[in-house]
Design a protein around this motif. Sequence first.
Motif, PDB file in Angstrom:
ATOM      1  N   GLU A 183     -15.545 -31.653   8.395  1.00 39.54           N
ATOM      2  CA  GLU A 183     -15.923 -32.694   7.439  1.00 39.54           C
ATOM      3  C   GLU A 183     -14.758 -33.045   6.520  1.00 39.54           C
ATOM      4  OE1 GLU A 183     -20.591 -31.219   7.405  1.00 39.54           O
ATOM      5  OE2 GLU A 183     -19.413 -31.114   5.569  1.00 39.54           O
ATOM      6  N   PHE A 231     -13.725 -37.016   6.340  1.00 40.58           N
ATOM      7  CA  PHE A 231     -14.062 -37.849   5.192  1.00 40.58           C
ATOM      8  C   PHE A 231     -13.058 -37.677   4.068  1.00 40.58           C
ATOM      9  CE2 PHE A 231     -18.096 -37.724   7.406  1.00 40.58           C
ATOM     10  CZ  PHE A 231     -18.530 -39.034   7.276  1.00 40.58           C
ATOM     11  N   PRO A 232     -12.646 -38.788   3.436  1.00 36.06           N
ATOM     12  CA  PRO A 232     -13.241 -40.131   3.564  1.00 36.06           C
ATOM     13  C   PRO A 232     -12.663 -41.018   4.676  1.00 36.06           C
ATOM     14  CG  PRO A 232     -11.652 -40.141   1.803  1.00 36.06           C
ATOM     15  CD  PRO A 232     -11.697 -38.715   2.319  1.00 36.06           C
ATOM     16  N   LEU A 241     -22.274 -38.825   0.005  1.00 35.30           N
ATOM     17  CA  LEU A 241     -21.786 -37.691   0.789  1.00 35.30           C
ATOM     18  C   LEU A 241     -22.174 -36.373   0.121  1.00 35.30           C
ATOM     19  CD1 LEU A 241     -18.250 -39.040   1.773  1.00 35.30           C
ATOM     20  CD2 LEU A 241     -20.306 -38.956   3.200  1.00 35.30           C
ATOM     21  N   TYR A 266     -16.250 -33.374   1.945  1.00 33.96           N
ATOM     22  CA  TYR A 266     -15.163 -34.336   2.106  1.00 33.96           C
ATOM     23  C   TYR A 266     -13.916 -33.884   1.334  1.00 33.96           C
ATOM     24  CZ  TYR A 266     -17.075 -35.785  -2.416  1.00 33.96           C
ATOM     25  OH  TYR A 266     -17.539 -35.800  -3.713  1.00 33.96           O
TER      26      TYR A 266
END
Length: 623
Positions: free
Chosen positions: A496, A500-501, A533, A540
């Motif tokens: 993750e 992200f982002p 999120l 993130y």
Amino acid sequence: MPLSFSCATRLGGVLTVCLLATQPALAQLTEMPAQRLGLVPLPREVKAYTATYALPQKISIYATGKDGSNVAGLLKEMLTGLGKTVTLTSTRAGANIALLTAATPNPEAYQLTVDQQGIRITAAGGPGLFYGAQTLLQLLPARSAATAPVPYVRINDQPAFRWRGGMLDVSRHFFSVEFVKKYIDLLAAYKLNTFHWHLTDDQGWRIEIKKYPKLTQVSAFRKETLIGAQQLFKTPAEFKYDATPYGGFYTQDQIRDVVAYAQRRYVTIVPEIEMPGHSVAILAAYPELACKPGTYETWTMWGVNEDIVCPTEPTFRFFEDVLSEVTALFPGPYVHIGGDEAPKTRWKESAAVQEIMKKEGYTDVEKVQGWFNRRIEKFLASKGKKLIGWDEILEGGIAPSATVMSWRGEKGGIEAAKMGHDVVMSPTTHMYVNYGQSPKPHSPYEPLMIGGYIPLDVIYNYNPLPAELTPEQQKHVLGPQANLWTEYITTPAAAEYMLFPRLLAVSEVAWRPAAGKSYAEFLPRMGQQFARLDAKKVYYRVPEPLGLDSASVVRQNGKAVFTLRSLVPGAQIRYTLDGHLPDETTGLYTKPVAVPLNKGLTVRAVTITPGGRKSPPAELLVN
């Protein structure tokens, strides 16, 4: 009030936009900038108003038909997660949200209207209704609230590309069914519609094949894993291992479960079964498929291995048996065969390969891989599937129906499109989200990674349609895809962090035409996604503060003045002037800061989110 449509074809018939007729209830209201909605990806056409519709605690959703009922059920789950009480109804009167169908040329297009009458999503079928629902969810508060004010809007939307992909490598490191589903959810939430599942490689085979049980008994496991960044090691003495067995695989029942989960969210899964290269794990279980007799083991290193399967009849029988089971599990139109990084050292030494070359009239051993791929392509076609592979498949010649995924830059994709092949643009220069997010190679403030540097703006500003192609050739570009290779990504949180982002930028590359993008306007919209999120428990990467770079610093009167801002709403910026890493106890940025020039000061600044998470530091040596 019933909806009406007018449709206009644009760009030589490639794109068709259907516009809602003006709603009197909206036409009399004050408009506001669409930017304030914080939508990602930004819809094609948006009108937003200062008025709001109060979505109550108890919500009724109207829908009919299979697709309408499916999307209504998904929307119910999502709204229930926001603390709402939701009922589904087949009666339009009194419903807060109505899912409606109307004939439109693009099945992924939708119209979303919010006014005093409630919320209406209109599309030709399931995909469009689903994407309209995703946009609606972004108009709601990120967390539960008794009454949710939904801005009045009129949105007409459709994607720029048919293929909007994200790849997850589960071979180098294995990820649970739970995380794979979360990955699919995150793709779908940002209107990406293709999940490329990299299931096999030298370091592990991850899919149960009934006819070949040793693939999951032997090939799915390696005895240990390399410690550290392999690309930095210069001598054999530097290679160290963790002495810990590692592996895992998905049963066919689990595969079916994931496929059904993705189908419900209108995500197509493309399975990848690597051949003929990246096949050491196969040889560990079935060494008779090698050109060179010997004992093999699932690889414990990264990179390219010279031991690959031999293109003999037993190998073809093996892959045809495997693909028979794979094609029965995955209903999507494509099967990815890899085809990349297949050294021919063993093939050049093989009498069997020399016999093939003599029989086929080849003088170049690379042509044998093209012959291999065409046989596999023919078999897949017999199962109703299309072959797709990395751009190396061009080198030995491919069938006209094969699709090319361009990863070594854009060259392979350009060549393939000019030849009339469909293409997915996935270049390392823009779409490899396992590459670094810091300009400093192997920064101590970033996790261990394979290297490279692809910041957010490089991804966002990518145009998947190469200028070298004519408009007719550009039609062969199906769309872009982001790839997440996992040599150094060992956990869901690490995945993750790399996604992200940056995946938000990928979504806008895939959804919006290049001419309709603006990075400066994207950033504040992206900022509004962080709370969402957080609500989804996505780990993130917190963006460092902007403004601490040579181009942004103002030098005047013997001082350097820097003005900082955070991309995370509600975040603090903490800074230091002595080179130390900022934290909650160091200077709180509230206004522009001036430091003397010619003192060799190192300024560092971090973003600290409302939840307490910190960004890597932005830093500048002031001279």
